[in-house]
Design an enzyme around this catalytic site. Structure first.
Site, PDB file in Angstrom:
ATOM      1  CG  ASP A   1      -2.069   0.961   1.092  1.00  0.00           C
ATOM      2  OD1 ASP A   1      -1.849   2.098   0.642  1.00  0.00           O
ATOM      3  OD2 ASP A   1      -3.209   0.577   1.421  1.00  0.00           O
TER       4      ASP A   1
ATOM      5  CB  SER B   1      -6.372   2.150  -0.453  1.00  0.00           C
ATOM      6  OG  SER B   1      -5.089   2.686  -0.240  1.00  0.00           O
TER       7      SER B   1
ATOM      8  CG  PHE C   1      -2.034 -10.505  15.229  1.00  0.00           C
ATOM      9  CD1 PHE C   1      -1.874 -11.575  16.090  1.00  0.00           C
ATOM     10  CD2 PHE C   1      -2.253 -10.749  13.883  1.00  0.00           C
ATOM     11  CE1 PHE C   1      -1.901 -12.884  15.616  1.00  0.00           C
ATOM     12  CE2 PHE C   1      -2.277 -12.057  13.399  1.00  0.00           C
ATOM     13  CZ  PHE C   1      -2.106 -13.118  14.264  1.00  0.00           C
ATOM     14  CD  GLU C   2      -2.109  -2.999  18.370  1.00  0.00           C
ATOM     15  OE1 GLU C   2      -2.759  -2.582  19.354  1.00  0.00           O
ATOM     16  OE2 GLU C   2      -0.972  -3.483  18.450  1.00  0.00           O
TER      17      GLU C   2
ATOM     18  CD  GLU D   1      -3.194  -3.185   2.745  1.00  0.00           C
ATOM     19  OE1 GLU D   1      -3.300  -2.012   2.362  1.00  0.00           O
ATOM     20  OE2 GLU D   1      -3.848  -3.661   3.704  1.00  0.00           O
TER      21      GLU D   1
ATOM     22  CG  ASP E   1      -1.174   4.593   2.750  1.00  0.00           C
ATOM     23  OD1 ASP E   1      -1.072   5.275   1.712  1.00  0.00           O
ATOM     24  OD2 ASP E   1      -2.046   4.788   3.612  1.00  0.00           O
TER      25      ASP E   1
ATOM     26  CG  HIS F   1      -0.779   8.928   4.591  1.00  0.00           C
ATOM     27  ND1 HIS F   1      -1.070   9.860   3.617  1.00  0.00           N
ATOM     28  CD2 HIS F   1      -1.476   7.803   4.272  1.00  0.00           C
ATOM     29  CE1 HIS F   1      -1.910   9.321   2.739  1.00  0.00           C
ATOM     30  NE2 HIS F   1      -2.156   8.074   3.107  1.00  0.00           N
TER      31      HIS F   1
END
Length: 526
Positions: free
Chosen positions: A77, A127, A301-302, A345, A350, A354
């Site tokens: 990404d 995206s 996992f988060e 992914e 990305d 940013h």
């Protein structure tokens, strides 16, 4: 072909050796060549280029319809060409090489091309629109998840009878095993487009649905993953975004609150609806999973996105790497005699961009390379199509006249008139040093002192610009750096891989996968 490519790359390493061909076989000698460009008969660039042609001649292009038993789509990404170049150099330098001669794993694949990434309504894409193009074969507008551009963003009613069919859906309907992996939230735009249809990428949980969406019966993205109605359901789903699967009354194992308002625990529903199912939230739980006895694996996992690769070791519960998730997913999916379809992914490339934080973006790109390497090693190019590409680019650029091997995250240092590297940093017209990497816009814009009227660059003389937390300078001040509009790379191996050479509309990627695995016809035949 893969081994030959790596051999060529190794010829360009810091300790250069003479490379030549003998009866069309590439080999290396032990002769040290400090400056091969000037030594007649052992020019490293000439010989390595000659070897590339020999390798290309031996590469078989298998474009037979349905030749691929398995398909793996890797999406970096935000992984534009400049990101690939910088990550390639950083990985090489981390290995003690100059860096420029290095190749990321997907760059060793025999076929490459370009992808045009625009959305139907935006020159610079997002995206949701780009992944929809890749996974359904239809370009669409910004913010729509596997919904055609005739539907206005956020309009549930108009989207109800206009769902686009993804390659993952076709694969599941055809009897293949399927999986989706992301280091972002599993409900984020890119992974969501593989299994969900949504008129707004932000409808990740039911609390985010608008009143119009609720009235007209649109489902949130997390629910669509769990209630996936095709085939025998998605076999492997690994990533972040735990909050979108848990009620807001629940605190998860790492102390974070769920966001669902409907009171549903979708992780429990996953376990109840499949045989031999497992749900894990930590590295310990993930490591304990045995592929031979697990048929459906959900890993969250988060609470939100997974950690950046550079920070992964600091996570409370521990997180598997992208390579580890890819490895386990393949082991589970390959049990299906009908083959498998897997999307992976690297979502946080990305996010690093940013933030104007090149270091983290590049480390996550290297992590994607590690995952592709696993896939190449665990599959056979005769029956597995592997594609590595990006959904869009970012405005990071590589500039200055840095000497060969200069730290890619460092200050620019040029060569002197004799061609020898200088020991001091190059200076701009105002006498200030500058970095090789920079951004067109973003958080890295600086002003002189506290007076915002005095525009000027920050003095980097005493700043460690190679530090993980450093944010590269930006020309235009924005809260978040933006995507870019230029083409991105496509790298491919396996059946029908050669169809992705040249410059392609992004939606062609779907059609190559469909052709290679004969997805639509396999569904019809069932």
């Amino acid at each position: 072909m893969k081994q030959l490519t790596l051999t060529i790359a190794s010829c360009l390493a810091l300790t250069l050796t003479a490379c030549s061909d003998d009866n069309d076989n590439t080999k290396q000698t032990d002769t040290k060549v400090p400056h091969p460009e000037d030594i007649k008969g052992v020019n490293i660039w000439f010989d390595s280029g000659k070897a590339e042609i020999i390798a290309a001649k031996t590469t078989m292009s298998n474009n037979e319809k349905g030749a691929a038993k398995n398909v793996i789509l890797f999406v970096g990404d935000g992984m534009g060409i400049s990101t690939v170049t910088a990550a390639r150099i950083l990985q090489g330098q981390n290995q003690g090489k100059l860096g420029e001669e290095n190749l990321l794993s997907f760059e060793t694949m025999p076929f490459a091309g370009l992808s045009k990434t625009y959305n139907t309504d935006y020159q610079t894409p997002d995206s949701a629109g780009t992944m929809t193009a890749m996974i359904t074969g239809v370009k669409t507008r910004k913010g729509l998840v596997s919904i055609p551009s005739s539907v206005p963003r956020g309009n549930c009613a108009q989207s109800k009878d206009k769902h686009l069919t993804s390659a993952l859906v076709l694969a599941e309907q055809s009897g293949m095993a399927t999986g989706v992996i992301s280091t972002a939230r599993l409900t984020h735009a890119t992974p969501a487009a593989t299994y969900a249809n949504s008129a707004d990428r932000d409808w990740e949980n039911d609390a985010e649905l608008t009143e119009e969406a609720k009235t007209n019966g649109c489902k949130d993205i997390a629910s669509q993953l769990i209630d996936f109605p095709y085939g025998d359901g998605i076999e492997v789903a690994l990533g972040g975004g735990r909050r979108n699967f848990l009620p807001k009354t629940v605190t998860d194992q790492e102390g974070d609150q769920g966001k669902r308002e409907d009171g549903k625990d979708l992780t429990a529903k996953w376990l109840s609806q499949y045989e031999n199912a497992a749900y894990v939230w930590s590295k310990v739980g993930f490591d304990a999973i045995k592929p031979e006895t697990t048929d459906h694996l959900l890993g969250l996992f988060e609470d939100s996105h997974m950690a950046y690769e550079a920070d992964r070791a600091n996570d409370k519960g521990g997180e598997p790497s992208l390579a580890e998730m890819t490895d386990k997913a393949i082991d589970i999916l390959k049990k299906d005699k009908d083959g498998f379809f897997l999307v992976v992914e690297a979502g946080r490339i990305d996010h690093g961009h940013h933030a104007g934080n090149a270091a983290r973006a590049l480390h996550d790109t290297i992590a994607l390379s590690d995952a592709v390497k696993v896939a190449l090693e665990k599959t056979n190019e005769k029956d597995t199509l592997i594609i590595a590409t990006a959904d869009h680019s970012h405005v990071m650029t590589i500039g200055g006249y840095a000497t060969r091997g200069n730290p890619i995250l460092g200050l620019v240092k040029e060569n002197d008139k004799q061609g020898n590297p200088k020991t001091t940093a190059s200076l701009d017209n105002n006498g200030q040093p500058y970095t090789t990497l920079g951004y067109m816009n973003g958080k890295g814009y600086h002003v002189k002192g506290d007076d915002t009227r005095q525009i000027g660059r920050q003095d980097l003389t005493d700043i460690d610009v190679t530090h993980l937390d450093y944010h590269q300078e930006a020309l235009i001040p924005l809260k978040s750096e933006t995507h870019a509009s230029e083409d991105v790379g496509i790298y491919a191996s396996g059946p029908s891989a050669s169809l992705l050479t040249g410059t392609n509309e992004q939606n062609v990627i779907f059609h190559v996968m469909n052709h290679a695995a004969n997805l639509k016809e396999r569904v019809t035949a069932r």
